[in-house]
Design a protein around this motif. Structure first.
Motif, PDB file in Angstrom:
ATOM      1  N   GLU A 193       0.766  -1.055   0.002  1.00  0.00           N
ATOM      2  CA  GLU A 193       0.012   0.044   0.005  1.00  0.00           C
ATOM      3  C   GLU A 193       1.077   1.213   0.034  1.00  0.00           C
ATOM      4  O   GLU A 193       1.956   1.357   0.755  1.00  0.00           O
ATOM      5  N   ALA A 194       0.434   2.179  -0.894  1.00  0.00           N
ATOM      6  CA  ALA A 194       1.294   3.535  -0.920  1.00  0.00           C
ATOM      7  C   ALA A 194       1.197   4.057   0.545  1.00  0.00           C
ATOM      8  O   ALA A 194       2.042   4.950   0.734  1.00  0.00           O
ATOM      9  N   ALA A 195       0.144   4.023   1.121  1.00  0.00           N
ATOM     10  CA  ALA A 195      -0.069   4.704   2.448  1.00  0.00           C
ATOM     11  C   ALA A 195      -0.931   3.726   3.183  1.00  0.00           C
ATOM     12  O   ALA A 195      -1.688   2.840   2.757  1.00  0.00           O
ATOM     13  N   GLY A 196      -0.832   3.743   4.521  1.00  0.00           N
ATOM     14  CA  GLY A 196      -1.659   2.910   5.399  1.00  0.00           C
ATOM     15  C   GLY A 196      -2.424   3.607   6.392  1.00  0.00           C
ATOM     16  O   GLY A 196      -2.491   5.012   6.438  1.00  0.00           O
ATOM     17  N   ALA A 197      -3.523   2.892   7.092  1.00  0.00           N
ATOM     18  CA  ALA A 197      -4.221   3.731   8.091  1.00  0.00           C
ATOM     19  C   ALA A 197      -3.532   4.274   9.135  1.00  0.00           C
ATOM     20  O   ALA A 197      -4.038   5.336   9.756  1.00  0.00           O
ATOM     21  N   LEU A 198      -2.321   3.972   9.348  1.00  0.00           N
ATOM     22  CA  LEU A 198      -1.581   4.217  10.502  1.00  0.00           C
ATOM     23  C   LEU A 198      -0.248   5.058   9.858  1.00  0.00           C
ATOM     24  O   LEU A 198       0.461   5.483  10.786  1.00  0.00           O
ATOM     25  N   ALA A 199      -0.081   5.063   8.631  1.00  0.00           N
ATOM     26  CA  ALA A 199       1.391   5.652   8.256  1.00  0.00           C
ATOM     27  C   ALA A 199       1.385   6.378   6.917  1.00  0.00           C
ATOM     28  O   ALA A 199       0.571   5.683   5.768  1.00  0.00           O
ATOM     29  N   GLU A 200       1.611   7.363   6.765  1.00  0.00           N
ATOM     30  CA  GLU A 200       1.880   8.184   5.543  1.00  0.00           C
ATOM     31  C   GLU A 200       3.282   7.970   4.906  1.00  0.00           C
ATOM     32  O   GLU A 200       4.005   7.928   6.032  1.00  0.00           O
ATOM     33  N   PRO A 201       3.512   7.964   3.719  1.00  0.00           N
ATOM     34  CA  PRO A 201       4.978   7.727   3.440  1.00  0.00           C
ATOM     35  C   PRO A 201       5.698   8.922   3.707  1.00  0.00           C
ATOM     36  O   PRO A 201       5.303  10.165   3.553  1.00  0.00           O
ATOM     37  N   SER A 202       7.064   8.911   4.228  1.00  0.00           N
ATOM     38  CA  SER A 202       7.968  10.206   4.102  1.00  0.00           C
ATOM     39  C   SER A 202       8.254  10.874   2.739  1.00  0.00           C
ATOM     40  O   SER A 202       8.225  10.074   1.819  1.00  0.00           O
ATOM     41  N   PRO A 203       8.556  12.001   2.531  1.00  0.00           N
ATOM     42  CA  PRO A 203       9.009  12.574   1.422  1.00  0.00           C
ATOM     43  C   PRO A 203      10.029  11.763   0.775  1.00  0.00           C
ATOM     44  O   PRO A 203      11.098  11.363   1.510  1.00  0.00           O
ATOM     45  N   GLY A 204       9.725  11.271  -0.373  1.00  0.00           N
ATOM     46  CA  GLY A 204      11.008  10.608  -1.278  1.00  0.00           C
ATOM     47  C   GLY A 204      10.722   9.113  -1.024  1.00  0.00           C
ATOM     48  O   GLY A 204      11.498   8.502  -1.796  1.00  0.00           O
ATOM     49  N   TYR A 205      10.161   8.639   0.021  1.00  0.00           N
ATOM     50  CA  TYR A 205       9.983   7.018  -0.001  1.00  0.00           C
ATOM     51  C   TYR A 205       9.447   6.456  -0.963  1.00  0.00           C
ATOM     52  O   TYR A 205      10.256   5.240  -1.613  1.00  0.00           O
ATOM     53  N   LEU A 206       8.460   6.789  -1.651  1.00  0.00           N
ATOM     54  CA  LEU A 206       7.511   5.967  -2.636  1.00  0.00           C
ATOM     55  C   LEU A 206       8.661   6.327  -3.912  1.00  0.00           C
ATOM     56  O   LEU A 206       8.648   5.332  -4.581  1.00  0.00           O
ATOM     57  N   GLU A 207       9.194   7.632  -4.036  1.00  0.00           N
ATOM     58  CA  GLU A 207      10.184   7.543  -5.250  1.00  0.00           C
ATOM     59  C   GLU A 207      11.089   6.756  -5.279  1.00  0.00           C
ATOM     60  O   GLU A 207      11.706   6.134  -6.126  1.00  0.00           O
ATOM     61  N   ALA A 208      11.682   6.427  -3.808  1.00  0.00           N
ATOM     62  CA  ALA A 208      12.775   5.505  -3.753  1.00  0.00           C
ATOM     63  C   ALA A 208      12.532   4.075  -3.943  1.00  0.00           C
ATOM     64  O   ALA A 208      13.260   3.254  -4.727  1.00  0.00           O
ATOM     65  N   VAL A 209      11.397   3.749  -3.792  1.00  0.00           N
ATOM     66  CA  VAL A 209      10.684   2.413  -4.014  1.00  0.00           C
ATOM     67  C   VAL A 209      10.693   2.259  -5.505  1.00  0.00           C
ATOM     68  O   VAL A 209      11.114   1.233  -6.069  1.00  0.00           O
ATOM     69  N   ARG A 210       9.979   3.321  -6.322  1.00  0.00           N
ATOM     70  CA  ARG A 210       9.795   3.058  -7.715  1.00  0.00           C
ATOM     71  C   ARG A 210      11.488   3.146  -8.299  1.00  0.00           C
ATOM     72  O   ARG A 210      11.519   2.174  -9.202  1.00  0.00           O
ATOM     73  N   ALA A 211      12.590   3.901  -7.922  1.00  0.00           N
ATOM     74  CA  ALA A 211      13.683   3.639  -8.484  1.00  0.00           C
ATOM     75  C   ALA A 211      14.251   2.205  -8.424  1.00  0.00           C
ATOM     76  O   ALA A 211      15.041   1.772  -8.915  1.00  0.00           O
TER      77      ALA A 211
END
Length: 446
Positions: A193-211
């Motif tokens: 999940e890109a975000a969860g009920a209890l957790a938003e992604p930190s800035p840059g995290y999803l971009e790092a996963v994509r890379a």
């Protein structure tokens, strides 16, 4: 309130249906003993049980109902579809129109295929990823739930009868941890999940996963079951601006009607079609995936998100509820023991004992007191139908419930206040667990 008829029907369900319900998160073990309402109907954000008790409901069909129960445009669209026939031997025009609606709503996807439940979609995504990459191992984020199928259930405690598979778990919001897994193993796909009920992604995290997925030739799969039509109509990918290779949708797509979808890149999705020279993938082939009621409901939901602001309504109602409950808990001196957490459209509550340790017993006590005051919910997940009056009634119930909660904290025990056994995690090895693990995720549905 009385619950005699509900208790009778619950016992009949246990004799007829394994577990007494068709979803583990709806089980009687998830609610206080003898307070397991059997419902008859709902309107907006309210539901009624067989004993004629009325409740403000949260969770809204395990997060599947964002527009409210009995939302008229969906009801009308489904009634019209039923009258015109529900299942045929060839595709219908509705399949074309629904697919066009979906791809307009989720512009990061190029093709879509419909099904009936979320597990269909996530398992198809895993199968397709394995076929594309020629790899078998997968990496799954340590988030609550992704599928009823073996590849995921084999990672839980409730894994009897399942052959073990090569699945690697990684923590959310920890890019180096995922990078190590991708470097050490031949991973077909990353499911998260890109975000969860209890957790938003930190800035840059999803971009790092994509890379990282791009570097290692790994397919990135976003599970949008909860975030889709709750974070935005385009899901979490529409909020955070990171595009997965494949994404899986369900729940709020039909406002409670059964419909799900697998969507993603054309070059990947076409491997499950007829326009490929590669070995074909058995992607999704279901009798009921394209039946008309689910697709008609989906199209009505799309119209609502285009002409109204359901996400904004949920955000406003959730923020109002969060702030009020937080204030009530603080006034009662238990702010460290009863907390409201998460995105306003997807709130949960966390309960702790006198020592500040997460506690199933105190969670059950809170549920018991709320149910007794006409509030039903394992969370504070709102729908767009929650009105100020619904929120006010909930806050009034909390104001009384925290007095009982504080009494238990002062005594250092729920004994004498809790009527029956504590609730238990939905996914567990033993029907009667010898110990009760951390409660904090027990409200999240399988």
């Amino acid at each position: 309130m009385t619950h005699e008829r509900s208790s009778e029907l619950q016992e009949r369900l246990h004799r007829l249906v394994p577990g007494g319900s068709h979803t583990y998160a709806r089980g009687s073990d998830q609610y206080p003993e003898h307070l397991t309402p059997i419902l008859t109907h709902g309107v907006g954000a309210r539901v009624w049980d067989v004993d004629d008790n009325e409740y403000v409901e949260y969770g809204s069909g395990l997060r599947s109902v964002t527009l409210g129960h009995g939302y008229r445009p969906v009801v009308d669209a489904v009634a019209d579809a039923v009258a015109r026939g529900t299942n045929f031997s060839r595709p219908t025009e509705l399949e074309v129109l629904a697919a066009e609606d979906f791809l307009r709503t989720v512009p990061t996807a190029e093709m879509v295929k419909f099904a009936k439940n979320g597990s269909d979609a996530t398992t198809a995504a895993v199968r397709l990823s394995r076929a594309v990459t020629g790899r078998t191992e997968i990496a799954v984020c340590a988030q609550p739930f992704f599928s009823v199928d073996d590849w995921f259930i084999g990672t839980t405690e409730m894994n009897a009868g399942i052959s073990p598979g090569a699945v690697h778990r990684f923590p959310f919001d920890d890019a180096p941890a995922l990078e190590r897994i991708l470097a050490d193993h031949d991973i077909a796909c990353v499911v998260m999940e890109a975000a969860g009920a209890l957790a938003e992604p930190s800035p840059g995290y999803l971009e790092a996963v994509r890379a990282a997925c791009d570097r290692h030739g790994t397919v990135l799969v976003f599970d949008e079951m909860i975030t889709g039509f709750r974070w935005s109509s385009a899901g979490a990918q529409g909020v955070y601006g990171v595009t997965p290779d494949l994404s899986c949708w369900g729940k709020a797509m039909g406002n409670g009607l059964p419909v799900s979808a697998l969507a993603g890149r054309r070059d990947l999705m076409e491997l499950g079609g007829l326009r490929t020279d590669s070995d074909r993938v058995f992607l999704l082939s279901t009798t009921h995936g394209p039946e008309t009621t689910g697709l008609a409901a989906f199209r009505a939901v799309v119209r609502a998100y285009e002409t109204e602001d359901p996400v904004g309504a949920m955000e406003r109602a959730g923020a109002r509820l969060r702030d009020a409950v937080t204030e009530v808990a603080a006034e009662a001196g238990i702010a460290e023991h009863l907390r409201v957490l998460g995105r306003p459209s997807c709130l949960v509550f966390a309960t702790a004992d006198a020592g500040g340790v997460p506690s199933q017993a105190y969670r059950t006590l809170f549920l018991q007191e709320m149910l007794s005051r006409g509030v039903l919910g394992q969370s504070f997940v709102v729908s767009a139908a929650h009105t100020d009056a619904d929120v006010d009634q909930t806050v009034d119930a909390v104001r009384e419930a925290v007095l009982v909660y504080r009494k238990a904290l002062e005594a250092g025990t729920t004994e004498g206040l809790l009527r029956g056994r504590p609730v238990a995690p939905a996914l567990r090895r033993l029907a009667a667990p010898r110990r009760l693990p951390d409660l904090t995720r027990s409200h999240l549905e399988p």
